[in-house]
Scaffold this motif. Structure first.
Motif, PDB file in Angstrom:
ATOM      1  N   GLY A  17      66.790  56.822  73.247  1.00 12.22           N
ATOM      2  CA  GLY A  17      66.448  56.889  71.818  1.00 12.22           C
ATOM      3  C   GLY A  17      64.982  57.183  71.532  1.00 12.22           C
ATOM      4  N   ASN A  90      59.024  48.836  70.400  1.00 11.75           N
ATOM      5  CA  ASN A  90      60.081  49.711  69.872  1.00 11.75           C
ATOM      6  C   ASN A  90      61.483  49.121  70.021  1.00 11.75           C
ATOM      7  OD1 ASN A  90      61.366  52.625  69.444  1.00 11.75           O
ATOM      8  ND2 ASN A  90      62.141  51.852  71.406  1.00 11.75           N
ATOM      9  N   GLY A 185      62.678  57.089  59.070  1.00  8.17           N
ATOM     10  CA  GLY A 185      63.891  57.215  58.262  1.00  8.17           C
ATOM     11  C   GLY A 185      65.060  57.391  59.207  1.00  8.17           C
TER      12      GLY A 185
HETATM   13  P1  NAP Z   1      68.516  52.503  70.329  1.00  6.77           P
HETATM   14  O1  NAP Z   1      68.883  53.905  70.674  1.00  6.77           O
HETATM   15  O2  NAP Z   1      69.597  51.529  70.047  1.00  6.77           O
HETATM   16  O3  NAP Z   1      67.606  51.947  71.523  1.00  6.77           O
HETATM   17  C1  NAP Z   1      67.096  50.650  71.484  1.00  6.77           C
HETATM   18  C2  NAP Z   1      66.731  50.230  72.888  1.00  6.77           C
HETATM   19  O4  NAP Z   1      66.207  48.880  72.809  1.00  6.77           O
HETATM   20  C3  NAP Z   1      67.944  50.180  73.834  1.00  6.77           C
HETATM   21  O5  NAP Z   1      67.626  50.802  75.059  1.00  6.77           O
HETATM   22  C4  NAP Z   1      68.181  48.682  73.992  1.00  6.77           C
HETATM   23  O6  NAP Z   1      68.701  48.304  75.254  1.00  6.77           O
HETATM   24  C5  NAP Z   1      66.768  48.133  73.877  1.00  6.77           C
HETATM   25  N1  NAP Z   1      66.747  46.702  73.592  1.00  6.77           N
HETATM   26  C6  NAP Z   1      67.543  46.015  72.729  1.00  6.77           C
HETATM   27  N2  NAP Z   1      67.252  44.712  72.770  1.00  6.77           N
HETATM   28  C7  NAP Z   1      66.246  44.559  73.672  1.00  6.77           C
HETATM   29  C8  NAP Z   1      65.526  43.435  74.149  1.00  6.77           C
HETATM   30  N3  NAP Z   1      65.782  42.195  73.716  1.00  6.77           N
HETATM   31  N4  NAP Z   1      64.563  43.637  75.101  1.00  6.77           N
HETATM   32  C9  NAP Z   1      64.321  44.881  75.561  1.00  6.77           C
HETATM   33  N5  NAP Z   1      64.968  45.981  75.139  1.00  6.77           N
HETATM   34  C10 NAP Z   1      65.930  45.819  74.207  1.00  6.77           C
HETATM   35  O7  NAP Z   1      67.526  52.445  69.088  1.00  6.77           O
HETATM   36  P2  NAP Z   1      66.585  53.557  68.407  1.00  6.77           P
HETATM   37  O8  NAP Z   1      67.356  54.184  67.324  1.00  6.77           O
HETATM   38  O9  NAP Z   1      65.937  54.385  69.445  1.00  6.77           O
HETATM   39  O10 NAP Z   1      65.512  52.608  67.700  1.00  6.77           O
HETATM   40  C11 NAP Z   1      64.234  52.320  68.260  1.00  6.77           C
HETATM   41  C12 NAP Z   1      63.423  51.520  67.255  1.00  6.77           C
HETATM   42  O11 NAP Z   1      63.265  52.282  66.050  1.00  6.77           O
HETATM   43  C13 NAP Z   1      64.084  50.208  66.840  1.00  6.77           C
HETATM   44  O12 NAP Z   1      63.109  49.227  66.636  1.00  6.77           O
HETATM   45  C14 NAP Z   1      64.762  50.571  65.533  1.00  6.77           C
HETATM   46  O13 NAP Z   1      64.976  49.446  64.730  1.00  6.77           O
HETATM   47  C15 NAP Z   1      63.749  51.538  64.951  1.00  6.77           C
HETATM   48  N6  NAP Z   1      64.315  52.470  63.952  1.00  6.77           N
HETATM   49  C16 NAP Z   1      65.309  53.336  64.270  1.00  6.77           C
HETATM   50  C17 NAP Z   1      65.811  54.205  63.282  1.00  6.77           C
HETATM   51  C18 NAP Z   1      66.880  55.220  63.561  1.00  6.77           C
HETATM   52  O14 NAP Z   1      67.311  55.896  62.603  1.00  6.77           O
HETATM   53  N7  NAP Z   1      67.356  55.375  64.780  1.00  6.77           N
HETATM   54  C19 NAP Z   1      65.290  54.153  61.977  1.00  6.77           C
HETATM   55  C20 NAP Z   1      64.289  53.243  61.692  1.00  6.77           C
HETATM   56  C21 NAP Z   1      63.799  52.408  62.679  1.00  6.77           C
HETATM   57  P3  NAP Z   1      70.301  48.217  75.495  1.00  6.77           P
HETATM   58  O15 NAP Z   1      70.777  49.615  75.458  1.00  6.77           O
HETATM   59  O16 NAP Z   1      70.428  47.614  76.861  1.00  6.77           O
HETATM   60  O17 NAP Z   1      70.857  47.375  74.393  1.00  6.77           O
END
Ligand code: NAP
Length: 254
Positions: A17, A90, A185
């Motif tokens: 991600g 992140n 976003g």
């Molecule tokens: P993602 O694809 O779900 O990836 C999140 C990663 O964090 C996964 O590899 C997950 O591991 C890991 N993780 C979860 N819990 C953890 C913990 N306790 N310790 C260490 N690692 C952990 O998410 P993403 O969309 O890339 O989002 C990244 C960040 O951006 C997040 O903070 C999210 O809230 C923020 N964000 C995302 C969006 C969006 O549209 N995607 C929008 C706004 C903000 P596992 O796979 O093992 O669970």
């Protein structure tokens, strides 16, 4: 010459991600990367995919919400990569539910990963940063911090990240440490694919709908966040601290 030549960056939740996108960009610009994620094998696999240049990278298994685990991850990055200059908080999860259905576990797990995690990781990293009078902290907030149906827990946590960022900007500025946040976003990752499934939509259909409603008529990709992250963690942004940058294609914030 890259903006991050000679720098070491630790990025949490970077096995995939947005975190992985940031890791790729920072590595391309010369940084050695510690990919920190829950599962060490996934973290190591992601680290092996990064562009190498002169630097090596490492994958570290860690639960950011657990103090011994967070402290050990920072210590390992410093030891294995020879220092630490940049921390990107992140790692994230969603446990979406309307308020009346939200469980204690939905609430507590989201607070633990999004607020306790950055607290523990930044506390561990600032010891290195204050000593060397240099450091960059970047926190991932979200435009959901302005409110999003079904995300009372996530929205509260992501608004909390912005307050955390402003306060650390004040506390750590005198030590040569910049602390900023990005509020993305809609970004295509497994997190947004899971949201589509929760709404009983095909991901492609969900992405199309979001693109149609965005002023720039597209959805975002990890590369969009990585570009802003690279600027905020570079020395070009050394007069910017305590700020949250919305990277959302100008999406209306209600
Ligand atoms: P993602 O694809 O779900 O990836 C999140 C990663 O964090 C996964 O590899 C997950 O591991 C890991 N993780 C979860 N819990 C953890 C913990 N306790 N310790 C260490 N690692 C952990 O998410 P993403 O969309 O890339 O989002 C990244 C960040 O951006 C997040 O903070 C999210 O809230 C923020 N964000 C995302 C969006 C969006 O549209 N995607 C929008 C706004 C903000 P596992 O796979 O093992 O669970």
């Amino acid at each position: 010459m890259g903006r991050f030549d000679g720098r070491v960056a630790l990025i949490t939740g970077a096995a995939r991600g947005i975190g992985f996108g940031i890791a790729q960009r920072f590595a391309e610009e010369g940084a050695a990367i510690a990919i920190v994620d829950l599962n060490e094998a996934d973290a190591a696999e992601a680290a092996a995919k990064l562009p190498k240049a002169a630097q090596t990278h490492v994958g570290i298994g860690c639960d950011v919400a657990d103090r011994p685990s967070a402290e050990a991850a920072v210590a390992r990055a410093v030891e294995e990569l020879g220092g630490l200059h940049i921390l990107v908080n992140n790692a994230g999860i969603t446990r979406d539910n309307l308020l009346f259905k939200m469980t204690d576990a939905d609430w507590d797990s989201v607070m633990a990963v999004h607020l306790r995690g950055p607290f523990l990781m930044t506390q561990a990293a600032q010891k290195v940063f204050t000593e060397q009078r240099y450091g960059k902290v970047l926190n991932l907030s979200s435009i959901s911090s302005y409110g999003n149906r079904g995300q009372a827990n996530y929205s509260a946590a992501k608004a909390g990240v912005q307050g955390f960022t402003r306060t650390l900007g004040m506390e750590l500025g005198p030590f040569g440490i910049n602390v900023n946040a990005i509020a993305p976003g809609f970004i295509v990752t497994e997190m947004t694919e899971a949201t589509a499934r929760r709404l009983k939509l095909e991901p492609e259909e969900f992405f199309k709908l979001n693109a149609e409603h965005n002023p720039v008529r597209r959805i975002g990709y990890p590369e969009d966040i990585a570009a802003a992250a690279a600027f905020l963690c570079s020395d070009e942004a050394s007069y910017i601290t305590g700020q949250t940058l919305n990277v959302c294609g100008g999406a209306a914030i209600h």
